[in-house]
Write an enzyme that holds these catalytic residues in place. Structure first.
Site, short mmCIF file in Angstrom:
data_model
loop_
_atom_site.label_atom_id
_atom_site.label_comp_id
_atom_site.label_asym_id
_atom_site.label_seq_id
_atom_site.Cartn_x
_atom_site.Cartn_y
_atom_site.Cartn_z
N LYS A 80 -30.64 72.65 13.97
CA LYS A 80 -30.44 72.67 15.46
C LYS A 80 -29.66 73.90 16.04
CE LYS A 80 -30.15 69.62 18.95
NZ LYS A 80 -31.50 68.99 19.49
N GLY A 180 -29.65 58.15 33.18
CA GLY A 180 -30.27 59.34 33.02
C GLY A 180 -31.59 59.50 33.28
N GLY A 182 -33.56 62.44 33.50
CA GLY A 182 -33.80 63.88 33.39
C GLY A 182 -35.48 64.05 33.06
P1 NAD Z 1 -32.20 66.24 30.70
O1 NAD Z 1 -31.22 67.32 30.79
O2 NAD Z 1 -33.57 66.81 31.50
O3 NAD Z 1 -31.62 65.36 31.40
C1 NAD Z 1 -30.46 64.36 31.44
C2 NAD Z 1 -30.41 63.59 32.55
O4 NAD Z 1 -29.01 63.00 32.37
C3 NAD Z 1 -29.97 64.61 33.53
O5 NAD Z 1 -30.64 64.10 34.95
C4 NAD Z 1 -28.30 64.51 34.00
O6 NAD Z 1 -28.04 64.64 35.31
C5 NAD Z 1 -28.12 62.95 33.72
N1 NAD Z 1 -26.79 62.58 33.30
C6 NAD Z 1 -25.92 63.40 32.68
N2 NAD Z 1 -24.87 62.61 32.35
C7 NAD Z 1 -25.01 61.45 33.03
C8 NAD Z 1 -24.02 60.30 33.17
N3 NAD Z 1 -22.98 60.13 32.68
N4 NAD Z 1 -24.90 59.09 33.69
C9 NAD Z 1 -26.03 59.35 34.21
N5 NAD Z 1 -26.65 60.48 34.07
C10 NAD Z 1 -26.33 61.37 33.34
O7 NAD Z 1 -32.45 65.75 29.35
P2 NAD Z 1 -33.67 65.23 28.56
O8 NAD Z 1 -34.65 66.27 28.02
O9 NAD Z 1 -34.10 64.30 29.42
O10 NAD Z 1 -33.09 64.37 27.30
C11 NAD Z 1 -32.12 63.45 27.54
C12 NAD Z 1 -31.46 63.03 26.00
O11 NAD Z 1 -32.48 62.81 25.17
C13 NAD Z 1 -30.78 64.03 25.41
O12 NAD Z 1 -29.70 63.55 24.84
C14 NAD Z 1 -31.51 64.87 24.52
O13 NAD Z 1 -30.97 65.33 23.52
C15 NAD Z 1 -32.26 63.47 24.19
N6 NAD Z 1 -33.74 63.92 23.58
C16 NAD Z 1 -34.66 64.62 24.40
C17 NAD Z 1 -35.93 64.75 23.95
C18 NAD Z 1 -37.02 65.59 24.83
O14 NAD Z 1 -38.10 65.62 24.27
N7 NAD Z 1 -36.63 66.19 25.88
C19 NAD Z 1 -36.19 64.42 22.73
C20 NAD Z 1 -35.35 63.84 21.98
C21 NAD Z 1 -34.10 63.55 22.25
#
Ligand code: NAD
Length: 345
Positions: A80, A180, A182
């Site tokens: 990481k 969330g 995202g």
């Molecule tokens: P992202 O940054 O696109 O989305 C995260 C979202 O969560 C954002 O819209 C943000 O506004 C929202 N958020 C933050 N704090 C919040 C809260 N307290 N309550 C509600 N919403 C909140 O990230 P992502 O790529 O969608 O990833 C989300 C999670 O999944 C992360 O923890 C990441 O490490 C994990 N993850 C992502 C992937 C991937 O393929 N992108 C793979 C494995 C794990």
């Protein structure tokens, strides 16, 4: 700050720190294990209150990547990258250029991809400095944004969990509370809507919740209340630690299944979930879809059929975890950890 006495240090193979004063880039790259292949895991760009906090994140997340990649059956180890977001104003391109050079110095022991706070443009900046980067939009074998594949795996994992817990096939009529919206959370919401699930959503970003209401007829609730909804599934898709002593007593869902890494505040939370009768889908088992997709790109020849097969294995991995947990009355997070450790031995 000490590495070896850090609570998250787990005999990592290597821990690197780099700084570039001119761009204000400061990062840690943690290589937990290369036993299964070059260490891989996304880069996180985040505000940390201290170096210690950033290091702890890198150590913890890199270990989880080793476990995730081993259980997913992909030829990658666990690593990481964590970049500390500067407090002062900075030039994003310069900062990610310096980070790309840092990755190159690790000499291929670590291959990066996207994580929270990093955009596809940042990945292109990194790519200009090193070959050791994946999850790209363009180029030979480019696999693009891993998030839809992560969401795909979570949907399949939810189906398996619902089947195991209440004996129901499919997610039609099931209510899911998503924390969330995202990259992963929004895509997951779309998939759930398409199979007839009801949605309750929250995000700090009001534009995203409004869009989900319009597109999927989702009910919007505050970020403080999302975990406490009357839902079948609670799906943490924001940041880690959302299952903790404050939120645990209010969780009404009987399944927890989401994308966020390190959902449990600490390992002891797993036992409390077991005692509350909540089926927890270990985060790194269910959210492996994205890294599976990245692994296909790293192999040099992207193959969607291979990716689909590996993502489908999330179902059988979860089933094995659930059954072992029930037999041994051991929390699912501990069962998954011991399965992964066994593979890495
Ligand atoms: P992202 O940054 O696109 O989305 C995260 C979202 O969560 C954002 O819209 C943000 O506004 C929202 N958020 C933050 N704090 C919040 C809260 N307290 N309550 C509600 N919403 C909140 O990230 P992502 O790529 O969608 O990833 C989300 C999670 O999944 C992360 O923890 C990441 O490490 C994990 N993850 C992502 C992937 C991937 O393929 N992108 C793979 C494995 C794990």
């Amino acid at each position: 700050m000490s590495i070896f006495s850090n609570q998250e240090f787990d005999n990592h193979e290597g821990v690197y720190s780099f700084s570039d004063p001119s761009s204000l880039m400061r990062c840690f790259i943690a290589v937990h294990s290369t036993k299964m292949g070059p260490a891989s895991g996304g880069t996180r760009f985040w505000t940390y209150v201290s170096d210690e906090e950033a290091l702890t994140d890198a150590l913890r997340l890199s270990k989880a990547m080793s476990y995730k990649n081993a259980l997913a059956g992909i030829p990658l180890g666990g690593g990481k990258g964590v970049i500390m977001r500067p407090e002062e104003s900075f030039n994003r391109k310069d900062l990610f250029t310096a980070y790309g050079k840092a990755i190159d110095k690790v000499g291929g022991r670590y291959i990066t991809a996207e994580d929270v706070g990093v955009s596809p443009e940042d990945m292109q900046t990194i790519k200009a400095e090193t070959h050791y980067v994946a999850g790209l939009e363009e180029g030979i074998a480019a696999s693009g944004d891993p998030s839809p594949h992560t969401a795909d795996g979570i949907l399949r994992g939810m189906e398996e969990a619902v089947k195991y817990k209440i004996g129901v096939e499919g997610l039609g009529g099931i209510t899911v509370a998503i924390q969330g919206l995202g990259h992963v959370g929004y895509d997951l919401a779309r998939r759930l809507h398409n199979v007839g699930a009801h949605l309750i959503v929250s995000d700090l970003n009001k534009y995203l919740t409004k869009k989900a209401k319009e597109e999927f007829n989702a009910t919007i609730v505050s970020t403080e209340k999302i975990h406490a909804q009357e839902a079948d599934i609670f799906s943490p898709c924001a940041l880690g630690g959302s299952i903790n002593s404050d939120t645990l007593p209010d969780i009404q869902a009987y399944i927890i299944a989401g994308a966020a890494n390190n959902q449990l505040f600490d390992n002891s939370v797993g036992l409390k979930l077991l005692k509350q009768g909540i089926l927890y889908c270990p985060d790194y088992v269910i959210n492996a879809g994205g890294i599976i997709n990245v692994a296909s790109e790293i192999s040099g020849c992207y193959d969607l059929t291979w990716v689909d097969g590996k993502i489908d294995k999330i179902r059988s991995n979860l089933k094995e975890v659930f059954e072992k947990s029930a037999r041994s009355r051991t929390p699912t997070n501990e069962v998954a950890d011991s399965m992964a450790r066994e593979m890495l031995r």
